[in-house]
Design a protein around this motif. Structure first.
Motif, PDB file in Angstrom:
ATOM      1  N   ASN A 150      31.884  33.609 -33.199  1.00  0.00           N
ATOM      2  CA  ASN A 150      32.584  34.299 -34.284  1.00  0.00           C
ATOM      3  C   ASN A 150      34.086  34.085 -34.248  1.00  0.00           C
ATOM      4  OD1 ASN A 150      30.312  36.031 -35.553  1.00  0.00           O
ATOM      5  ND2 ASN A 150      30.116  36.460 -33.372  1.00  0.00           N
ATOM      6  N   ARG A 394      35.475  38.898 -25.385  1.00  0.00           N
ATOM      7  CA  ARG A 394      36.063  40.103 -25.993  1.00  0.00           C
ATOM      8  C   ARG A 394      36.656  39.784 -27.372  1.00  0.00           C
ATOM      9  NH1 ARG A 394      37.090  44.493 -22.713  1.00  0.00           N
ATOM     10  NH2 ARG A 394      38.899  45.065 -23.973  1.00  0.00           N
ATOM     11  N   ASN A 396      35.682  37.358 -29.299  1.00  0.00           N
ATOM     12  CA  ASN A 396      34.541  37.072 -30.165  1.00  0.00           C
ATOM     13  C   ASN A 396      33.962  38.371 -30.727  1.00  0.00           C
ATOM     14  OD1 ASN A 396      32.450  35.000 -31.079  1.00  0.00           O
ATOM     15  ND2 ASN A 396      31.152  36.474 -30.026  1.00  0.00           N
ATOM     16  N   ALA A 397      33.853  39.386 -29.863  1.00  0.00           N
ATOM     17  CA  ALA A 397      33.356  40.688 -30.315  1.00  0.00           C
ATOM     18  C   ALA A 397      34.308  41.307 -31.339  1.00  0.00           C
ATOM     19  CB  ALA A 397      33.181  41.620 -29.114  1.00  0.00           C
ATOM     20  N   HIS A 398      35.602  41.128 -31.103  1.00  0.00           N
ATOM     21  CA  HIS A 398      36.610  41.649 -32.045  1.00  0.00           C
ATOM     22  C   HIS A 398      36.444  41.011 -33.428  1.00  0.00           C
ATOM     23  CE1 HIS A 398      40.532  42.668 -33.758  1.00  0.00           C
ATOM     24  NE2 HIS A 398      40.720  41.369 -33.983  1.00  0.00           N
ATOM     25  N   TYR A 399      36.303  39.693 -33.465  1.00  0.00           N
ATOM     26  CA  TYR A 399      36.155  39.003 -34.757  1.00  0.00           C
ATOM     27  C   TYR A 399      34.800  39.292 -35.404  1.00  0.00           C
ATOM     28  CZ  TYR A 399      40.475  36.433 -33.943  1.00  0.00           C
ATOM     29  OH  TYR A 399      41.800  36.101 -33.757  1.00  0.00           O
ATOM     30  N   ARG A 400      33.782  39.524 -34.577  1.00  0.00           N
ATOM     31  CA  ARG A 400      32.474  39.874 -35.138  1.00  0.00           C
ATOM     32  C   ARG A 400      32.547  41.223 -35.834  1.00  0.00           C
ATOM     33  NH1 ARG A 400      29.691  39.949 -30.795  1.00  0.00           N
ATOM     34  NH2 ARG A 400      29.562  42.206 -30.572  1.00  0.00           N
ATOM     35  N   ARG A 401      33.237  42.167 -35.217  1.00  0.00           N
ATOM     36  CA  ARG A 401      33.381  43.495 -35.835  1.00  0.00           C
ATOM     37  C   ARG A 401      34.168  43.396 -37.138  1.00  0.00           C
ATOM     38  NH1 ARG A 401      34.234  45.087 -30.393  1.00  0.00           N
ATOM     39  NH2 ARG A 401      36.507  44.991 -30.728  1.00  0.00           N
ATOM     40  N   GLN A 402      35.165  42.517 -37.150  1.00  0.00           N
ATOM     41  CA  GLN A 402      35.963  42.348 -38.365  1.00  0.00           C
ATOM     42  C   GLN A 402      35.150  41.772 -39.518  1.00  0.00           C
ATOM     43  OE1 GLN A 402      39.466  39.988 -37.551  1.00  0.00           O
ATOM     44  NE2 GLN A 402      40.725  41.818 -37.311  1.00  0.00           N
ATOM     45  N   SER A 403      34.193  40.912 -39.161  1.00  0.00           N
ATOM     46  CA  SER A 403      33.404  40.249 -40.204  1.00  0.00           C
ATOM     47  C   SER A 403      32.281  41.119 -40.740  1.00  0.00           C
ATOM     48  CB  SER A 403      32.807  38.937 -39.656  1.00  0.00           C
ATOM     49  OG  SER A 403      31.862  39.208 -38.630  1.00  0.00           O
ATOM     50  N   GLU A 404      31.936  42.182 -40.003  1.00  0.00           N
ATOM     51  CA  GLU A 404      30.849  43.048 -40.447  1.00  0.00           C
ATOM     52  C   GLU A 404      31.329  43.945 -41.586  1.00  0.00           C
ATOM     53  OE1 GLU A 404      29.784  45.113 -36.929  1.00  0.00           O
ATOM     54  OE2 GLU A 404      28.563  43.475 -36.117  1.00  0.00           O
ATOM     55  N   SER A 406      32.117  47.049 -43.704  1.00  0.00           N
ATOM     56  CA  SER A 406      32.309  48.447 -43.300  1.00  0.00           C
ATOM     57  C   SER A 406      31.331  49.334 -44.049  1.00  0.00           C
ATOM     58  CB  SER A 406      33.751  48.879 -43.603  1.00  0.00           C
ATOM     59  OG  SER A 406      34.019  48.698 -44.977  1.00  0.00           O
TER      60      SER A 406
END
Length: 415
Positions: A150, A394, A396-404, A406
């Protein structure tokens, strides 16, 4: 909707970086276990078995065929991908292209200085200064694909450009400082044949007529590519440069009567072969480093210089070079990236496998120092992988959350 056949489905899967990365890493782990097992003799006999036409000076070991031959296919794809970025992608902007190029230079100079600083008192160890300069592009991209699905694509482009410049620089260092048999006649022959390759790609005059005819162009391109590779190999320059050069010379424009560019066709057709065969076989034949004498190795300044250069020197050189470039020039970091992303990527660039091992063998004769140098490369690559993965996972997890998307709660209506 037409369902794809099993062969096409497998090919599509192999075109994904993560799948190729898993295969590469798995092959490297198998090689390490095999080379340090009771069956290590069998591994060495397979790796060192020589095959090929002696008349063409190509009676090479299987290990060399993997590192010089099969890996050229991977480098062709990397060169083609880089060409696409320079012509149509992220690197069209000189201010963005400058950043990874300067960072690569910093990532070469600083590791060499770290090594020299730790071995300045040992004249016998100084020839190893070039070992921590190189980034192993195959392993670095594989790790990035596995841990960073991600992450912004600009980060992969940054690493791709940096690693190509890094490898080209390291190969120039080998040619100038570690080679006593550079054959300029073969090198000029390779350059001339690359000129023919470029002419055929441009598709003008006779080349355009030939391309438009029903004549199968592969009958020309396959022997031509082999001759370019062979001449480059005979010149004393690392043969994978032939792959990079041909990839960079591929045409990205679409001529009348074509549905896609030659670059796209070639990359699409060859990427599964690279992921399924070229990279795993290369890893299997190159990663089998015997890990012995750990206690004496970690106190040897040769190994410490390599570890310090690859893990610390790469980080300082790449991040420092990139940051200073943005401060004193008009170069700019891609808006989708943060400096913490560059930091994680710069640590990933500390994986210095193939070319580092090659320089080790050129710098030192067989013996304890050579084994310590190889062990240092292996340990540094492992540390660089672990530290960079901790950061990039970490991110990657940050960008994954951004792409999900809301999720907002629906207001509760009044009854």
């Amino acid at each position: 909707m037409v369902q794809k056949s099993g062969v096409h489905a497998v090919a599509d899967a192999l075109r994904k970086d993560a799948v190729g990365g898993f295969l590469l890493i798995a092959a490297a782990i198998i090689a390490l276990i095999w080379a340090n097992s009771p069956a290590s003799g069998l591994y060495e006999s397979i790796r060192d078995f020589e095959i090929g036409p002696e008349a063409l000076h190509l009676n090479l070991s299987i290990g060399l065929w993997a590192a010089d031959g099969l890996l050229a296919l991977f480098f062709f794809i990397i060169g083609a991908e880089l060409k696409q970025e320079f012509v149509h992608g992220e690197l069209r902007n000189p201010r963005r292209a400058m950043l990874p190029i300067v960072a690569a230079l910093g990532g070469m100079v600083v590791p060499a200085l770290v090594y020299v600083a730790l071995n300045i008192h040992r004249p016998d160890a100084l020839p190893g200064w070039g070992i921590p300069m190189a980034t192993d592009i195959a392993f670095a991209l594989a790790i990035l694909a596995v841990v960073g699905r991600n992450l912004p694509t600009a980060l992969r482009t940054f690493l791709l450009t940096l690693a190509i410049v890094d490898d080209l620089g390291a190969i120039m260092v080998i040619a100038i400082f570690y080679s006593d048999k550079l054959d300029f006649l073969y090198l000029l022959g390779a350059i001339a044949l690359l000129g023919v390759f470029a002419y055929l790609q441009r598709g003008r005059g006779f080349a355009r007529t030939l391309n438009r005819s029903s004549f199968p162009m592969l009958v020309i391109y396959i022997p031509l590519a082999f001759l370019i590779w062979m001449f480059m190999h005979e010149s004393g320059v690392h043969a994978t440069i032939a792959g990079v050069a041909m990839g960079l010379l591929m045409r990205t424009s679409i001529h009348k009567g074509e549905s896609e560019s030659p670059l796209h066709r070639a990359e699409h057709a060859l990427r599964p072969w690279s992921a399924a065969i070229a990279l795993p076989v290369f890893a299997l034949m190159s990663a089998g480093v015997v890990f012995s004498g750990m206690g004496s190795m970690i106190t040897d300044t040769v190994a410490l210089g390599i570890i310090g250069g690859l893990v610390v020197g790469k980080f300082i050189g790449i991040v420092g070079g990139a940051w200073l470039t943005t401060k004193f020039t008009r170069a700019e970091l891609n808006p989708s990236l943060k400096w913490i992303d560059i930091s994680g990527m710069s640590l990933l660039a500390g994986i210095g496998f193939t070319v580092s091992l090659l320089i080790s063998e050129l710098a030192f004769p067989a013996g304890t120092t050579l084994e310590h140098a190889k062990g240092g490369v292996l340990l540094a690559s492992f540390l660089a992988t672990m530290i960079s993965a901790a950061i990039l996972v970490r991110r990657n997890a940050h960008y994954r959350r951004q792409s999900e998307p809301s999720v907002t709660e629906e207001p509760v209506g009044k009854s």
